[in-house]
Design an enzyme around this catalytic site. Sequence first.
Site, PDB file in Angstrom:
ATOM      1  CB  ALA A  94      -0.934   0.002   1.207  1.00 18.87           C
ATOM      2  CE  LYS A  95       5.643   0.693  -3.462  1.00 22.44           C
ATOM      3  NZ  LYS A  95       4.771  -0.450  -3.862  1.00 22.44           N
ATOM      4  NE  ARG A  96      -3.157   2.967   2.202  1.00 20.88           N
ATOM      5  CZ  ARG A  96      -3.868   3.081   1.095  1.00 20.88           C
ATOM      6  NH1 ARG A  96      -3.435   3.839   0.114  1.00 20.88           N
ATOM      7  NH2 ARG A  96      -5.006   2.433   0.956  1.00 20.88           N
TER       8      ARG A  96
END
Length: 270
Positions: A94-96
């Site tokens: 997700a690379k939040r």
Amino acid sequence: MNFIAALRSAWKERNSLLCVGLDPDPARFPLYLASRSDAIFNFCRTIVDSTADLVCCFKPQIAYFAAHRAEDQLEALIAHIHTMHPGTPVILDAKRGDIGSTAEQYAIEAFERYRADAVTVNPYLGRDSLEPYFAFPGKGVILLCRTSNPGGSDLQFLEVGGERLYERVARLASGEWNANGQCALVVGATFPNELARVRALIGDMPLLVPGIGAQGGDVEAAVRAGISSDRAGLIINSSRAILYAGTGQDHATAARSVALATRDLINRYR
């Protein structure tokens, strides 16, 4: 599930450092799935069921589900993996990256809604943006460090206090940020020199390594640069090369064949 413990178990029991990335693109699905309302789930399920014994984990990329309003199919897919292939960790890619209450909501999304075992996050907002993920005991927090894309050098290679920015991230992630032993790092196979440098900085902490297959990273160079002292330590991801190995009703069989060859190629250099 404790992510790090499950990962180490999968490395040993399945003799595999391979991670299959689940990036479903309906435009590339076999025709027999085209008319199904749950085509994304079923495509990914067949890939999972045909490769689960060959991998150390699976990595669904959330954008490929969200873009098609298929978040419910992502939930179902992760539930299927946990039920039918217990002990197989799932990384939500997700690379939040955000702060405060927003980061808390992203952590709830990853670990409570989707029930992922680990999530990829952007560390460039600092420690307080990571703490909501650390609040979930046993869950993996995988920080972007040296990404596989060429443009990563624009920022990650900048000098910061006598070291590169990616080196600073590696030191923090393996040191003061890793108090609970939950951290891992993303380092691309397309940069084996930096991969070796990160390994030297972090010891045996796990590395998620994208960039082989369609992105052209060299498997031998990546393994030799990133292998840990116990001949493991790597989560080597391949997505498109495995997912789209076949185009007909036998696509899952084709995917298994490529996954098996990729796993064995990785093991050749361990």
